[in-house]
Design an enzyme around this catalytic site. Structure first.
Site, mmCIF file in Angstrom:
data_model
loop_
_atom_site.group_PDB
_atom_site.id
_atom_site.type_symbol
_atom_site.label_atom_id
_atom_site.label_comp_id
_atom_site.label_asym_id
_atom_site.label_seq_id
_atom_site.Cartn_x
_atom_site.Cartn_y
_atom_site.Cartn_z
ATOM 1 N N SER A 101 0.656 -1.277 -0.169
ATOM 2 C CA SER A 101 0.083 0.137 0.021
ATOM 3 C C SER A 101 0.739 1.203 0.169
ATOM 4 C CB SER A 101 -0.925 -0.074 1.110
ATOM 5 O OG SER A 101 -1.537 1.354 1.639
ATOM 6 N N TYR A 123 -2.218 -0.879 10.463
ATOM 7 C CA TYR A 123 -2.303 -1.064 9.107
ATOM 8 C C TYR A 123 -0.940 -0.547 8.474
ATOM 9 C CZ TYR A 123 -3.995 -0.994 4.102
ATOM 10 O OH TYR A 123 -4.259 -1.158 2.690
HETATM 11 P P1 NAD Z 1 -11.465 -5.948 -0.199
HETATM 12 O O1 NAD Z 1 -12.039 -5.685 1.198
HETATM 13 O O2 NAD Z 1 -12.361 -5.604 -1.421
HETATM 14 O O3 NAD Z 1 -10.827 -7.268 -0.416
HETATM 15 C C1 NAD Z 1 -10.201 -7.958 0.762
HETATM 16 C C2 NAD Z 1 -10.299 -9.380 0.457
HETATM 17 O O4 NAD Z 1 -9.665 -10.100 1.631
HETATM 18 C C3 NAD Z 1 -11.549 -9.994 0.200
HETATM 19 O O5 NAD Z 1 -11.698 -11.056 -0.688
HETATM 20 C C4 NAD Z 1 -11.866 -10.616 1.648
HETATM 21 O O6 NAD Z 1 -12.667 -11.527 1.797
HETATM 22 C C5 NAD Z 1 -10.477 -10.969 2.212
HETATM 23 N N1 NAD Z 1 -10.284 -11.227 3.383
HETATM 24 C C6 NAD Z 1 -10.418 -10.521 4.384
HETATM 25 N N2 NAD Z 1 -10.030 -10.937 5.544
HETATM 26 C C7 NAD Z 1 -9.779 -12.448 5.305
HETATM 27 C C8 NAD Z 1 -9.275 -13.200 6.155
HETATM 28 N N3 NAD Z 1 -9.109 -13.295 7.381
HETATM 29 N N4 NAD Z 1 -8.775 -14.531 5.326
HETATM 30 C C9 NAD Z 1 -8.954 -14.495 4.202
HETATM 31 N N5 NAD Z 1 -9.395 -13.515 3.246
HETATM 32 C C10 NAD Z 1 -9.768 -12.571 3.894
HETATM 33 O O7 NAD Z 1 -10.214 -4.844 -0.152
HETATM 34 P P2 NAD Z 1 -9.199 -4.383 -1.209
HETATM 35 O O8 NAD Z 1 -9.207 -3.047 -1.365
HETATM 36 O O9 NAD Z 1 -9.370 -5.155 -2.502
HETATM 37 O O10 NAD Z 1 -7.924 -4.699 -0.459
HETATM 38 C C11 NAD Z 1 -7.022 -6.032 -1.027
HETATM 39 C C12 NAD Z 1 -5.525 -5.490 -0.752
HETATM 40 O O11 NAD Z 1 -5.215 -4.483 -1.238
HETATM 41 C C13 NAD Z 1 -5.214 -5.326 1.030
HETATM 42 O O12 NAD Z 1 -4.459 -5.950 1.233
HETATM 43 C C14 NAD Z 1 -5.450 -3.768 0.898
HETATM 44 O O13 NAD Z 1 -4.680 -3.536 2.202
HETATM 45 C C15 NAD Z 1 -4.621 -3.334 -0.076
HETATM 46 N N6 NAD Z 1 -4.770 -1.981 -0.567
HETATM 47 C C16 NAD Z 1 -5.943 -1.585 -0.876
HETATM 48 C C17 NAD Z 1 -6.037 -0.267 -1.184
HETATM 49 C C18 NAD Z 1 -7.276 0.468 -1.268
HETATM 50 O O14 NAD Z 1 -7.640 1.691 -1.594
HETATM 51 N N7 NAD Z 1 -8.487 -0.462 -1.738
HETATM 52 C C19 NAD Z 1 -4.980 0.431 -1.236
HETATM 53 C C20 NAD Z 1 -3.835 0.020 -0.882
HETATM 54 C C21 NAD Z 1 -3.820 -1.381 -0.726
#
Ligand code: NAD
Length: 261
Positions: free
Chosen positions: A143, A156
């Protein structure tokens, strides 16, 4: 097709960025195991869509990545049902917004477990077979918060900084084995993870929903738009290619210029 015959395990891929990565990999012919929570029928439909796109296998494993035993079982199942993962995308992540002094200790533990410790477990379990085959790709979704902090996101930010340090170490250990390990560091991507933190940010900062979106989230991003999951997936796909063989130990920003400031 770029990934024909390859096997990819993508954690946290029932929605958001992970799902976009699974779709991009399947479109290039990969066998995929997806992971994450969600509605059973929706997940079944996602697997059917992925298998149709790839002409290969698409399976879901519902392992809770907070459990070492369930991670163990997921890797074992992937190995027996589609083959050991040659491409491992550690993407699952959770967030909790709160000042340090109000952060419930169990939320700290959960975020570290899922966003950081799980990356260690999947990697240590997948690496031996990657080494044996002399090829592997480890891609960790970090991130912009792996490079800079924001208030109210201590666990985080700590976990994401940790993922980068871990990834660099793995990259060095596996450098001569045909295995690369990298982080992709997106800025704000419009997914459930971002949508869900809006109410708590409104509360923590005393702002309206629009103020949170424009003055907190997009304020950091010079492009003034959210990164798309498909943009992140495109970079993940590039990292799987042979031309990316010398990119290892990198933390690649895709944040609309956020961390250039
Ligand atoms: P999201 O909530 O759409 O997806 C998260 C996924 O992780 C889902 O499939 C959920 O079911 C799964 N998950 C959550 N807890 C879990 C667990 N205990 N065991 C197994 N699976 C689990 O969110 P996203 O934004 O697509 O996030 C994906 C990654 O991207 C994360 O690591 C997040 O930190 C990172 N990220 C997101 C952003 C953003 O702005 N959305 C920015 C930077 C980094």
């Amino acid at each position: 097709m770029l990934l024909e015959g390859k096997r990819a395990l993508i954690t946290g891929s029932t929605s958001g960025i992970g799902l976009a990565i699974a779709r991009a990999f399947a479109a290039e012919g990969a066998n995929v195991m997806i992971n994450g929570f969600g509605d059973k029928d929706e997940i079944k439909a996602i697997c059917a869509e992925l298998a149709k796109a790839s002409g290969a296998t698409a399976l879901h494993d519902g392992a809770d990545l907070g459990s070492v035993a369930q991670i163990d079982k997921m890797i074992a199942r992937c190995t027996s049902e589609i083959g050991s993962p040659e491409i491992l995308v550690n993407n699952a992540g959770i967030q909790f917004v709160s000042p340090v002094e109000d952060l419930p200790p169990e939320k700290w533990d959960d975020i570290i477990k899922i966003n950081l410790t799980a990356v260690f477990h999947t990697t240590r379990l997948a690496l031996p077979e990657m080494r044996r085959r002399g090829w592997g790709r480890i891609i960790n979704t970090a991130s912009a918060h792996s490079l800079v902090a924001s208030p109210n996101k201590s666990a985080y930010v700590a976990a994401k900084h940790g993922v980068v340090g871990f990834t660099k170490t793995v990259a060095l250990e596996a450098a001569t084995a045909g295995i690369t390990a990298n982080c992709i560091s997106p800025g704000y991507v419009w997914t459930k993870l971002v949508e869900n933190q809006i109410p708590d940010t409104m509360k923590a900062r005393g702002l309206t929903r629009d103020q949170v979106i424009n003055d907190v989230l997009l304020a950091a991003q010079p492009t003034k738009r959210f990164v798309t999951p498909e943009e992140v997936a495109g970079l993940a796909l590039y990292l799987c290619g042979e031309n990316a063989g010398s990119i290892t130990g990198a933390n690649l920003s895709m944040d609309g210029g956020w961390t250039a400031q």
